[in-house]
Scaffold this motif. Structure first.
Motif, PDB file in Angstrom:
ATOM      1  N   THR A  18     -29.513  30.086 -11.022  1.00  0.00           N
ATOM      2  CA  THR A  18     -29.260  29.243  -9.846  1.00  0.00           C
ATOM      3  C   THR A  18     -29.837  29.829  -8.563  1.00  0.00           C
ATOM      4  O   THR A  18     -29.756  29.203  -7.517  1.00  0.00           O
ATOM      5  CB  THR A  18     -27.740  29.075  -9.650  1.00  0.00           C
ATOM      6  OG1 THR A  18     -27.174  30.357  -9.322  1.00  0.00           O
ATOM      7  CG2 THR A  18     -27.081  28.549 -10.899  1.00  0.00           C
ATOM      8  N   ASN A  20     -32.759  30.208  -7.350  1.00  0.00           N
ATOM      9  CA  ASN A  20     -33.845  29.507  -6.669  1.00  0.00           C
ATOM     10  C   ASN A  20     -33.345  28.393  -5.754  1.00  0.00           C
ATOM     11  O   ASN A  20     -34.046  27.975  -4.839  1.00  0.00           O
ATOM     12  CB  ASN A  20     -34.828  28.911  -7.696  1.00  0.00           C
ATOM     13  CG  ASN A  20     -35.542  29.995  -8.481  1.00  0.00           C
ATOM     14  OD1 ASN A  20     -35.746  31.099  -7.976  1.00  0.00           O
ATOM     15  ND2 ASN A  20     -35.918  29.686  -9.711  1.00  0.00           N
ATOM     16  N   ASN A  21     -32.140  27.896  -6.021  1.00  0.00           N
ATOM     17  CA  ASN A  21     -31.589  26.803  -5.212  1.00  0.00           C
ATOM     18  C   ASN A  21     -30.237  27.206  -4.633  1.00  0.00           C
ATOM     19  O   ASN A  21     -29.321  26.399  -4.561  1.00  0.00           O
ATOM     20  CB  ASN A  21     -31.423  25.543  -6.078  1.00  0.00           C
ATOM     21  CG  ASN A  21     -32.716  25.120  -6.737  1.00  0.00           C
ATOM     22  OD1 ASN A  21     -33.688  24.789  -6.067  1.00  0.00           O
ATOM     23  ND2 ASN A  21     -32.749  25.154  -8.057  1.00  0.00           N
ATOM     24  N   ARG A  22     -30.123  28.443  -4.186  1.00  0.00           N
ATOM     25  CA  ARG A  22     -28.810  28.975  -3.818  1.00  0.00           C
ATOM     26  C   ARG A  22     -28.184  28.238  -2.638  1.00  0.00           C
ATOM     27  O   ARG A  22     -26.969  28.013  -2.626  1.00  0.00           O
ATOM     28  CB  ARG A  22     -28.893  30.462  -3.551  1.00  0.00           C
ATOM     29  CG  ARG A  22     -29.733  30.869  -2.364  1.00  0.00           C
ATOM     30  CD  ARG A  22     -29.525  32.345  -2.050  1.00  0.00           C
ATOM     31  NE  ARG A  22     -30.064  33.194  -3.117  1.00  0.00           N
ATOM     32  CZ  ARG A  22     -29.785  34.480  -3.224  1.00  0.00           C
ATOM     33  NH1 ARG A  22     -28.965  35.056  -2.363  1.00  0.00           N
ATOM     34  NH2 ARG A  22     -30.318  35.195  -4.185  1.00  0.00           N
ATOM     35  N   ALA A  24     -28.637  25.053  -1.645  1.00  0.00           N
ATOM     36  CA  ALA A  24     -28.186  23.718  -2.071  1.00  0.00           C
ATOM     37  C   ALA A  24     -26.935  23.831  -2.938  1.00  0.00           C
ATOM     38  O   ALA A  24     -25.975  23.071  -2.753  1.00  0.00           O
ATOM     39  CB  ALA A  24     -29.300  23.015  -2.837  1.00  0.00           C
TER      40      ALA A  24
END
Length: 309
Positions: A18, A20-22, A24
């Motif tokens: 996760t 890469n989209n922490r 969001a």
């Protein structure tokens, strides 16, 4: 060799995918957790403030909401911190505490559902004896049973786990689970006691399930004969039944996947399966009871109408 773990830190590697989209994920999770807090606290406050709702069914519902807050608080704050952290670690003691909270939350849910089923059985199948059976003292005993039984059982599990000598630290999940910690036990460590208590726990809660089935067999048989009882069943038993089915589906699915599932699935999908019981019931339960139970719905609509004026 002393039979006590030398491990002091666990790594929660399930969160790695996760990163890469922490931002969001952090925002969505924080919003979702706020929704859980708002719905459960709102329903609790409505029940506490309105004296017309000081009845066994609503007090048990209040206990249900408290348990939802308790269980989610054991997961979401730590997860939110981990999402923004460079390393996702948890102390040995913190891991045991989180495992205790998550397991006791799930067990409490089923215990409260069993007590609620008993309450509905008395109200519909034994209405003339309801108030003599469901006294304040009996209600207090049932509420204590629904909390103390899971706490005692899970405490024994965690204490036995804490005595194991561990040879692993990498937990491939978003949170700590007791059976995974037990799996880290070194090959020369005796895990018989932990296994016996685990099977005893399963037996106790399977018995809870059979008790709920027994109550619903009587409820359905009674409601078939009476139109008034059918109305009462639809208003009070349907929300309970939906909560029960939802809880059993997510828990059984998670347990089956942990025992027999494939590790070839994407980590994000494995994470979702693992936290379903912390995602769906805490939001769905207050919504179902809030909209389906007439007294609560009328109270909510009354509050909304007053605010508009």
């Amino acid at each position: 060799m002393d039979n006590v773990s030398l491990v002091r830190i666990f790594t929660l590697s399930g969160i790695n995918e996760t990163m890469n989209n922490r931002i969001a994920i952090f925002s969505i999770t924080l919003l979702y957790y706020c929704v859980i807090l708002f719905l459960n606290i709102s329903l609790m406050m409505i029940i506490i403030i309105d004296e017309n709702l000081h009845e066994p069914m609503y007090i048990l519902l209040c206990s249900f909401c408290i348990n939802g807050l308790y269980g989610t608080t054991g997961f979401y704050p730590k997860f939110l911190i981990d999402v923004l952290s460079s390393s996702q670690e948890i102390s040995y003691e913190g891991c045991l505490l989180q495992a205790f909270i998550v397991h006791s939350f799930a067990c409490c849910d089923l215990s409260i559902l069993a007590v609620m089923a008993y309450d509905r059985y008395l109200a519909i199948c034994r209405p003339l004896h309801y108030h003599s059976f469901m006294t304040k003292r009996r209600l207090s005993q049932l509420v204590c049973f629904s909390w103390l039984t899971p706490f005692c059982i899970v405490s024994i599990n965690i204490v036995l786990t804490s005595r194991l000598k561990l040879c692993g630290t990498n937990i491939q999940k978003l949170f700590c689970v007791n059976w995974i910690i037990v799996k880290f036990a070194c090959s020369d460590t005796d895990t018989v006691s932990s296994n016996i208590i685990s099977y005893a726990t399963i037996f106790i809660y399977v018995s809870h399930g059979f008790f709920i089935i027994w109550t619903y067999m009587h409820l359905i048989r009674t409601c078939v004969r009476s139109k008034d009882d059918r109305v009462k069943f639809m208003q009070t038993c349907v929300p309970h039944l939906v909560s029960l089915i939802t809880f059993l589906v997510v828990i059984v699915f998670d347990l089956m996947y942990m025992r027999f599932g494939s590790t070839d699935l994407p980590q994000s999908l494995q994470n979702f399966i693992a936290i379903e019981f912390l995602l769906i019931p805490p939001v769905m339960n207050p919504l179902i009871y809030g909209f389906k139970m007439t007294k609560i719905r009328n109270r909510i609509l009354g509050l909304v109408y007053v605010e508009r004026k």
